[in-house]
Design a protein around this motif. Structure first.
Motif, PDB file in Angstrom:
ATOM      1  N   ALA A  20       0.978  -1.090  -0.132  1.00 60.44           N
ATOM      2  CA  ALA A  20       0.126   0.053  -0.129  1.00 60.44           C
ATOM      3  C   ALA A  20       0.910   1.411  -0.028  1.00 60.44           C
ATOM      4  N   GLU A  21       0.374   2.344  -0.830  1.00 58.75           N
ATOM      5  CA  GLU A  21       1.521   3.461  -0.818  1.00 58.75           C
ATOM      6  C   GLU A  21       1.216   4.199   0.266  1.00 58.75           C
ATOM      7  N   SER A  22       2.509   4.725   0.824  1.00 55.83           N
ATOM      8  CA  SER A  22       2.308   5.560   2.238  1.00 55.83           C
ATOM      9  C   SER A  22       1.449   6.658   1.956  1.00 55.83           C
ATOM     10  N   THR A  23       0.757   7.302   3.122  1.00 58.79           N
ATOM     11  CA  THR A  23      -0.023   8.476   3.029  1.00 58.79           C
ATOM     12  C   THR A  23       0.923   9.753   3.652  1.00 58.79           C
ATOM     13  N   ILE A  24       1.233  10.386   2.567  1.00 56.30           N
ATOM     14  CA  ILE A  24       2.321  11.444   2.929  1.00 56.30           C
ATOM     15  C   ILE A  24       1.457  12.994   2.971  1.00 56.30           C
ATOM     16  N   ARG A  25       1.157  13.579   4.160  1.00 58.62           N
ATOM     17  CA  ARG A  25       0.631  14.861   4.250  1.00 58.62           C
ATOM     18  C   ARG A  25       1.651  15.944   4.414  1.00 58.62           C
ATOM     19  N   SER A  26       1.877  17.118   3.473  1.00 56.28           N
ATOM     20  CA  SER A  26       2.727  17.796   3.621  1.00 56.28           C
ATOM     21  C   SER A  26       2.332  19.176   3.490  1.00 56.28           C
ATOM     22  N   GLU A  27       0.923  19.326   3.029  1.00 56.27           N
ATOM     23  CA  GLU A  27       0.627  20.568   2.808  1.00 56.27           C
ATOM     24  C   GLU A  27      -0.176  21.175   4.242  1.00 56.27           C
ATOM     25  N   ILE A 163      -0.559   3.921  16.770  1.00 51.31           N
ATOM     26  CA  ILE A 163       0.652   4.357  17.347  1.00 51.31           C
ATOM     27  C   ILE A 163       1.170   5.195  16.316  1.00 51.31           C
ATOM     28  N   TYR A 164       1.278   6.566  16.887  1.00 54.79           N
ATOM     29  CA  TYR A 164       2.131   7.520  16.085  1.00 54.79           C
ATOM     30  C   TYR A 164       3.385   8.065  16.821  1.00 54.79           C
ATOM     31  N   TYR A 165       4.425   8.439  16.081  1.00 58.12           N
ATOM     32  CA  TYR A 165       5.564   9.038  16.797  1.00 58.12           C
ATOM     33  C   TYR A 165       5.659  10.505  16.469  1.00 58.12           C
ATOM     34  N   THR A 166       5.860  11.380  17.428  1.00 61.28           N
ATOM     35  CA  THR A 166       6.329  12.765  17.132  1.00 61.28           C
ATOM     36  C   THR A 166       7.878  12.679  16.896  1.00 61.28           C
ATOM     37  N   LEU A 167       8.344  12.874  15.737  1.00 57.25           N
ATOM     38  CA  LEU A 167       9.871  12.744  15.273  1.00 57.25           C
ATOM     39  C   LEU A 167      10.201  14.264  15.271  1.00 57.25           C
ATOM     40  N   MET A 168      11.593  14.335  15.689  1.00 53.44           N
ATOM     41  CA  MET A 168      12.368  15.734  15.564  1.00 53.44           C
ATOM     42  C   MET A 168      13.663  15.307  15.025  1.00 53.44           C
ATOM     43  N   ASP A 169      14.439  16.065  14.231  1.00 56.47           N
ATOM     44  CA  ASP A 169      15.659  15.869  13.949  1.00 56.47           C
ATOM     45  C   ASP A 169      16.470  17.183  14.595  1.00 56.47           C
ATOM     46  N   ASP A 170      17.811  16.915  14.508  1.00 56.26           N
ATOM     47  CA  ASP A 170      18.811  18.100  15.247  1.00 56.26           C
ATOM     48  C   ASP A 170      18.496  19.436  14.847  1.00 56.26           C
ATOM     49  N   LYS A 171      18.025  19.685  13.690  1.00 58.07           N
ATOM     50  CA  LYS A 171      17.681  21.128  13.000  1.00 58.07           C
ATOM     51  C   LYS A 171      16.295  21.492  13.753  1.00 58.07           C
ATOM     52  N   GLY A 172      15.457  20.677  14.189  1.00 56.50           N
ATOM     53  CA  GLY A 172      14.261  20.955  14.713  1.00 56.50           C
ATOM     54  C   GLY A 172      13.069  20.918  13.956  1.00 56.50           C
ATOM     55  N   ASN A 173      13.275  20.234  12.659  1.00 56.27           N
ATOM     56  CA  ASN A 173      12.314  19.719  11.609  1.00 56.27           C
ATOM     57  C   ASN A 173      11.289  18.418  12.311  1.00 56.27           C
ATOM     58  N   MET A 174      10.126  18.492  12.241  1.00 56.34           N
ATOM     59  CA  MET A 174       9.221  17.685  13.031  1.00 56.34           C
ATOM     60  C   MET A 174       7.991  17.070  12.246  1.00 56.34           C
ATOM     61  N   GLU A 175       7.803  15.794  12.371  1.00 54.85           N
ATOM     62  CA  GLU A 175       6.724  14.874  11.888  1.00 54.85           C
ATOM     63  C   GLU A 175       5.793  14.473  12.969  1.00 54.85           C
ATOM     64  N   LEU A 176       4.776  13.940  12.590  1.00 55.89           N
ATOM     65  CA  LEU A 176       3.935  13.009  13.430  1.00 55.89           C
ATOM     66  C   LEU A 176       3.638  12.045  12.551  1.00 55.89           C
ATOM     67  N   SER A 177       4.142  10.941  12.538  1.00 56.21           N
ATOM     68  CA  SER A 177       4.139   9.730  11.496  1.00 56.21           C
ATOM     69  C   SER A 177       4.018   8.424  12.088  1.00 56.21           C
ATOM     70  N   PHE A 194       3.945  15.956   7.843  1.00 53.25           N
ATOM     71  CA  PHE A 194       5.113  17.006   8.127  1.00 53.25           C
ATOM     72  C   PHE A 194       4.790  18.209   8.833  1.00 53.25           C
ATOM     73  N   LEU A 195       5.170  18.431  10.057  1.00 54.34           N
ATOM     74  CA  LEU A 195       4.705  19.569  10.879  1.00 54.34           C
ATOM     75  C   LEU A 195       5.477  20.824  10.513  1.00 54.34           C
ATOM     76  N   GLY A 196       6.734  20.743  10.076  1.00 52.46           N
ATOM     77  CA  GLY A 196       7.340  21.759   9.743  1.00 52.46           C
ATOM     78  C   GLY A 196       8.395  22.079  10.941  1.00 52.46           C
ATOM     79  N   SER A 197       9.117  23.283  11.307  1.00 55.42           N
ATOM     80  CA  SER A 197      10.156  23.545  12.000  1.00 55.42           C
ATOM     81  C   SER A 197       9.593  23.916  13.522  1.00 55.42           C
ATOM     82  N   CYS A 198      10.267  23.381  14.409  1.00 55.73           N
ATOM     83  CA  CYS A 198       9.591  23.583  15.991  1.00 55.73           C
ATOM     84  C   CYS A 198       9.872  25.241  16.198  1.00 55.73           C
ATOM     85  N   GLU A 199      10.884  25.723  15.335  1.00 56.46           N
ATOM     86  CA  GLU A 199      10.955  27.313  15.587  1.00 56.46           C
ATOM     87  C   GLU A 199       9.606  28.205  15.325  1.00 56.46           C
TER      88      GLU A 199
END
Length: 223
Positions: A20-27, A163-177, A194-199
């Motif tokens: 199944a193709e992954s659902t990606i919400r970016s807008e 179950i979802y994970y709040t994901l964040m990289d060291d630059k502060g970019n975030m996802e709920l995936s 895609f949540l954007g930047s935590c800033e």
């Protein structure tokens, strides 16, 4: 004399119906609509990430090398709970994994620091191995060579909760995936938001239950 074993090997044939193709919400609009449907907001996640990312400044040259990441993780959990726990969300710990839980929506959300967020062509990988408790919770087990597709049997809910994970990289970019765990890592994602930047998180006033408190001007009357 050469003997040949009799018996045909059964081939595992993989067809398109197996995946199944992954659902990606970016807008922003579609992400916000999804978050609203689970009693959440983008700002809650971004603000939790912003506060957690700031925690790495507590590391000194005398701390262990992984101290920054440890501080971020241990701050992310209480911040998510502080900002969410209230009428809809409660804290839970299951098999050593820390969550916030929405019983009405049958959703649990955990946290993980990852190498990269917000790129369609790259699936985030956790900065630390995920143990058996996480793998059992997420019902892992899919092929890793198709990062934007998920094995159909893994899409089917095997648990009462999603179950979802709040994901964040060291630059502060975030996802709920929503990841699938295999071999102690996130192998792929049936769903990414895609949540954007935590800033971009905006500070608001919250009470101890996590609910937003509106600013108000007290009325002063003369005796």
């Amino acid at each position: 004399m050469e003997f040949i074993a009799v018996g045909a090997r059964k081939k595992n044939v993989i067809t398109s119906s197996d995946w199944a193709e992954s659902t990606i919400r970016s807008e922003p609009d579609e992400v916000d609509a999804f978050l609203a449907s689970i009693d959440a907001s983008r700002n809650q996640f971004l603000l939790a990430g912003q506060r957690a990312l700031h925690a790495k400044t507590n590391a000194t040259p005398f701390h262990a090398k992984n101290a920054k990441g440890t501080f971020v993780f241990h701050e992310a959990i209480p911040q998510l709970r502080f900002l969410f726990v209230g009428e809809n969300w409660t804290p839970r710990t299951i098999n050593g994994v820390e969550y916030i839980e929405n019983k009405d929506k049958k959703i649990r959300i955990a946290y993980s620091s990852v190498d990269v967020c917000g790129l369609r062509e790259i699936s985030p990988k956790p900065c630390s191995e995920k143990g058996a408790g996480v793998e059992r919770a997420l019902n892992g087990g899919l092929f890793s060579n198709l990062p934007t597709y998920t094995k159909e049997e893994d899409v089917i809910k095997k648990s009462e909760y999603t179950i979802y994970y709040t994901l964040m990289d060291d630059k502060g970019n975030m996802e709920l995936s929503r990841p699938v765990v295999s071999n102690k890592t996130f192998s792929s994602y049936p769903e990414r938001n895609f949540l954007g930047s935590c800033e971009d998180g905006v500070e608001e006033n919250y009470n101890l239950e996590g609910d937003t408190v509106s600013d108000f001007d007290p009325q002063v009357t003369r005796k």
